[in-house]
Motif scaffolding. Structure first.
Motif, short mmCIF file in Angstrom:
data_model
loop_
_atom_site.label_atom_id
_atom_site.label_comp_id
_atom_site.label_asym_id
_atom_site.label_seq_id
_atom_site.Cartn_x
_atom_site.Cartn_y
_atom_site.Cartn_z
N ASP A 34 0.87 -1.22 0.02
CA ASP A 34 -0.01 -0.11 -0.11
C ASP A 34 0.74 1.31 0.10
O ASP A 34 2.01 1.25 0.85
CB ASP A 34 -1.01 0.21 1.19
CG ASP A 34 -2.14 -0.93 1.23
OD1 ASP A 34 -2.51 -0.99 0.18
OD2 ASP A 34 -2.42 -1.48 2.23
N LYS A 36 1.92 5.14 -2.35
CA LYS A 36 2.30 5.57 -3.68
C LYS A 36 4.05 5.20 -4.07
O LYS A 36 4.84 5.91 -3.59
CB LYS A 36 2.24 7.34 -3.42
CG LYS A 36 0.90 7.86 -3.23
CD LYS A 36 0.83 9.17 -3.37
CE LYS A 36 -0.51 9.50 -3.10
NZ LYS A 36 -0.76 10.97 -3.40
N ASN A 58 -1.83 2.96 -6.45
CA ASN A 58 -1.80 3.19 -4.91
C ASN A 58 -1.52 1.89 -4.03
O ASN A 58 -0.92 1.72 -3.18
CB ASN A 58 -2.61 4.02 -4.26
CG ASN A 58 -2.40 5.57 -4.68
OD1 ASN A 58 -1.26 5.94 -5.16
ND2 ASN A 58 -3.29 6.41 -4.46
#
Length: 91
Positions: A34, A36, A58
């Motif tokens: 999880d 960016k 993401n």
């Protein structure tokens, strides 16, 4: 060789965290990354790379249902080049 007490975690010299959550779901047989990130790699404990992908989403779910049981190293890289490395036990 390195020494550690908990087989499911890397020694501090090998595991690093930048706040990117990496976990294994044995129910869904997948590694979840999880955050960016822009790239993810997964290696077997012997150093053989079994997964490598540039990411534009993401949340990444890496299916492991056909992988042999064992220890895997997951590396996730953020846009600014910081990385998180975590050992995952697939059983």
């Amino acid at each position: 060789p390195f020494e550690h007490d908990d087989f499911t975690s890397l020694p501090a010299s090998m595991e690093s965290h930048t706040g990117i959550p990496i976990k294994y779901s044995s129910i869904n047989q997948e590694i979840i990354v999880d955050g960016k990130i822009v790239h993810a790699d997964v290696y077997r404990i012997n150093g053989m790379r079994v997964f490598s992908q540039n990411i534009t989403i993401n949340t990444l779910a890496i299916q492991t249902n056909n992988w042999p049981k064992g220890v895997y190293i997951v590396r996730a890289v953020t846009q600014n080049g910081a990385s998180t490395v975590k050992k995952i036990l697939i059983n």
